[in-house]
Design an enzyme around this catalytic site. Structure first.
Site, PDB file in Angstrom:
ATOM      1  N   ASP A 131       1.280 -43.244  15.378  1.00 48.56           N
ATOM      2  CA  ASP A 131       0.612 -41.998  15.433  1.00 48.56           C
ATOM      3  C   ASP A 131       1.086 -40.649  15.023  1.00 48.56           C
ATOM      4  OD1 ASP A 131      -1.398 -43.758  16.575  1.00 48.56           O
ATOM      5  OD2 ASP A 131      -0.741 -42.935  18.830  1.00 48.56           O
ATOM      6  N   ARG A 175     -21.281 -46.740   3.372  1.00 48.61           N
ATOM      7  CA  ARG A 175     -20.753 -47.978   4.306  1.00 48.61           C
ATOM      8  C   ARG A 175     -19.416 -47.638   5.030  1.00 48.61           C
ATOM      9  NH1 ARG A 175     -24.445 -49.779   2.067  1.00 48.61           N
ATOM     10  NH2 ARG A 175     -24.794 -51.847   1.183  1.00 48.61           N
ATOM     11  N   ARG A 191     -20.641 -46.004  -4.281  1.00 47.67           N
ATOM     12  CA  ARG A 191     -20.860 -45.766  -2.623  1.00 47.67           C
ATOM     13  C   ARG A 191     -20.123 -44.768  -1.966  1.00 47.67           C
ATOM     14  NH1 ARG A 191     -21.296 -52.166  -0.992  1.00 47.67           N
ATOM     15  NH2 ARG A 191     -23.317 -52.291  -1.575  1.00 47.67           N
ATOM     16  N   ARG A 219      23.401 -53.440  18.286  1.00 40.61           N
ATOM     17  CA  ARG A 219      24.626 -53.150  17.853  1.00 40.61           C
ATOM     18  C   ARG A 219      25.532 -52.237  18.008  1.00 40.61           C
ATOM     19  NH1 ARG A 219      22.941 -57.203  12.723  1.00 40.61           N
ATOM     20  NH2 ARG A 219      22.673 -59.085  14.071  1.00 40.61           N
ATOM     21  N   HIS A 243      -6.421 -52.840  13.772  1.00 41.36           N
ATOM     22  CA  HIS A 243      -5.074 -53.038  14.191  1.00 41.36           C
ATOM     23  C   HIS A 243      -4.376 -53.797  13.063  1.00 41.36           C
ATOM     24  CE1 HIS A 243      -6.507 -52.705  18.386  1.00 41.36           C
ATOM     25  NE2 HIS A 243      -5.218 -52.408  18.682  1.00 41.36           N
TER      26      HIS A 243
HETATM   27  O1  F6P Z   1      -0.788 -45.543  19.885  1.00 43.42           O
HETATM   28  C1  F6P Z   1      -0.812 -46.266  18.774  1.00 43.42           C
HETATM   29  C2  F6P Z   1      -2.357 -46.748  18.663  1.00 43.42           C
HETATM   30  O2  F6P Z   1      -2.578 -47.820  17.791  1.00 43.42           O
HETATM   31  C3  F6P Z   1      -3.550 -45.657  18.633  1.00 43.42           C
HETATM   32  O3  F6P Z   1      -3.423 -45.229  17.312  1.00 43.42           O
HETATM   33  C4  F6P Z   1      -4.613 -46.452  19.152  1.00 43.42           C
HETATM   34  O4  F6P Z   1      -5.465 -45.369  19.563  1.00 43.42           O
HETATM   35  C5  F6P Z   1      -4.254 -47.178  20.090  1.00 43.42           C
HETATM   36  O5  F6P Z   1      -2.974 -47.387  19.934  1.00 43.42           O
HETATM   37  C6  F6P Z   1      -4.827 -48.533  20.350  1.00 43.42           C
HETATM   38  O6  F6P Z   1      -4.193 -49.083  21.353  1.00 43.42           O
HETATM   39  P1  F6P Z   1      -4.629 -50.685  21.902  1.00 43.42           P
HETATM   40  O7  F6P Z   1      -3.884 -51.426  21.049  1.00 43.42           O
HETATM   41  O8  F6P Z   1      -4.105 -50.710  23.055  1.00 43.42           O
HETATM   42  O9  F6P Z   1      -5.897 -51.026  21.741  1.00 43.42           O
END
Ligand code: F6P
Length: 327
Positions: free
Chosen positions: A132, A251, A167, A29, A257
């Site tokens: 990161d 644990r 734990r 935009r 992800h």
């Molecule tokens: O750079 C972002 C990140 O999520 C890192 O924290 C992690 O090490 C990496 O990507 C994981 O990468 P991928 O999704 O390719 O497994």
């Protein structure tokens, strides 16, 4: 003032990060507002090589500010790292009439942008997009705040089980080679300790943190471990503690992800919007081959080769804060 930019290309590359869409929207935009045509490049450098490119209008980015992931999709392109691949990418920039490229991504993606700029004397602007937070020169990267909040929410939930069962939980978080997510999520979630690559932690020291908590009436403990520990992350520390201190019920949770997804926080949406807008302003000012960041609430331009040096320091004060507050 450099050569006038009539068309910009925008791509997202590397790991997706919440707020990337808000950033694509802001780039699109702001460019259109300034009479600059926008070409959306799909799948990062991979799509640039393969010509997966189409013109973006204001409507292309409607209803996206709140969405995680990236509507442009993303990839970690191995081809782009070869001379041949980079040449194809450059040829497509020329073929599609793209005068400057805006790359939203993390360390690897901006390193690629820097190489393209150097090899072909081509204008690029980098925007820091990674959970990161490991890019030098900007206080925060797009996606970091959202990931931090996600981790905090998860740890709050894990704590229910930790306390109910007395734990110790080792929770592994992302961050690649940087401990920002681990250190700050540990503070935000009230964890007993954080194990980060910027600081040495041995198992005896860890036991001291944990036993200190246990002595003090707490019967549970949470330790956040940055994935980057070369020796094996949370599993390694959990195994060591189990072996050497069998009195503890240990644990491990690896968040993985799920930390990278979800709707961006207000902070990330605003950051992404400001940076996207600033990338077009930077091109108008004739800036080239810089990453646009925000430092002390002001827009800054950082040479890309400086931003990607992987030496963004962690504030040592944060280590003290966690240490003091977890007694
Ligand atoms: O750079 C972002 C990140 O999520 C890192 O924290 C992690 O090490 C990496 O990507 C994981 O990468 P991928 O999704 O390719 O497994």
């Amino acid at each position: 003032m450099g050569r006038q930019i009539k068309t910009v290309g925008v791509l997202t590359s590397g790991g997706d990060a919440p707020g990337m869409n808000a950033c694509i929207r802001a780039v699109t935009r702001s460019a259109i507002y300034n009479g600059i045509k926008v070409m959306g490049i799909y799948r990062g450098y991979e799509g640039l090589i393969n010509g997966e490119i189409k013109e973006f209008t204001s409507e292309s980015v409607s209803n996206t500010i709140q969405r995680g992931g990236t509507i442009l999709k993303t990839a970690r392109s191995k081809d782009f790292m070869t001379d041949e691949g980079m040449k194809k990418a450059y040829d497509n920039l020329v073929a599609f009439g793209i005068d400057a490229l805006i790359v939203i991504g993390g360390n690897g993606s901006l390193t690629g942008a820097q190489k393209l700029a150097a090899e072909y004397d081509y204008p690029v602007i980098g925007l820091p997009g990674t959970i990161d937070n490991d890019l030098y020169g900007t206080d925060s990267t797009i996606g970091y705040d959202t990931a931090l909040n996600t981790i905090m929410d998860c740890v709050d939930k894990i704590r229910d089980t930790a306390t109910s069962h007395d734990r110790i939980f080792f929770v592994e978080v992302m961050g690649r080679d940087a401990g920002f997510l681990a250190q700050n999520s540990a503070i935000a979630a009230g964890a007993e300790a954080a194990i980060i690559p910027e600081d040495q932690t041995d198992v005896d020291q860890l036991e001291q943190f944990i036993s200190r908590g246990f002595r003090k009436s707490k019967n549970s403990s949470i330790v956040i471990v940055s994935e980057s520990q070369k020796d094996g992350g949370a599993m390694y520390y959990a195994d060591r503690v189990r072996k050497e201190y069998p009195q503890y019920d240990v644990r491990v949770t690896i968040l993985g992800h799920l930390q990278r997804g979800g709707t961006p926080t207000a902070f990330d949406r605003i950051l992404a919007s400001r940076l996207g807008y600033a990338s077009i302003e930077a091109l108008k000012e004739g800036q080239r081959n810089v990453m646009v960041g925000i430092h002390n609430d002001e827009i800054v331009y950082v040479p890309i080769n400086r931003a990607v040096k992987k030496d963004k320091p962690i504030d040592r004060e944060l280590i003290n804060v966690l240490g003091v507050l977890s007694i």
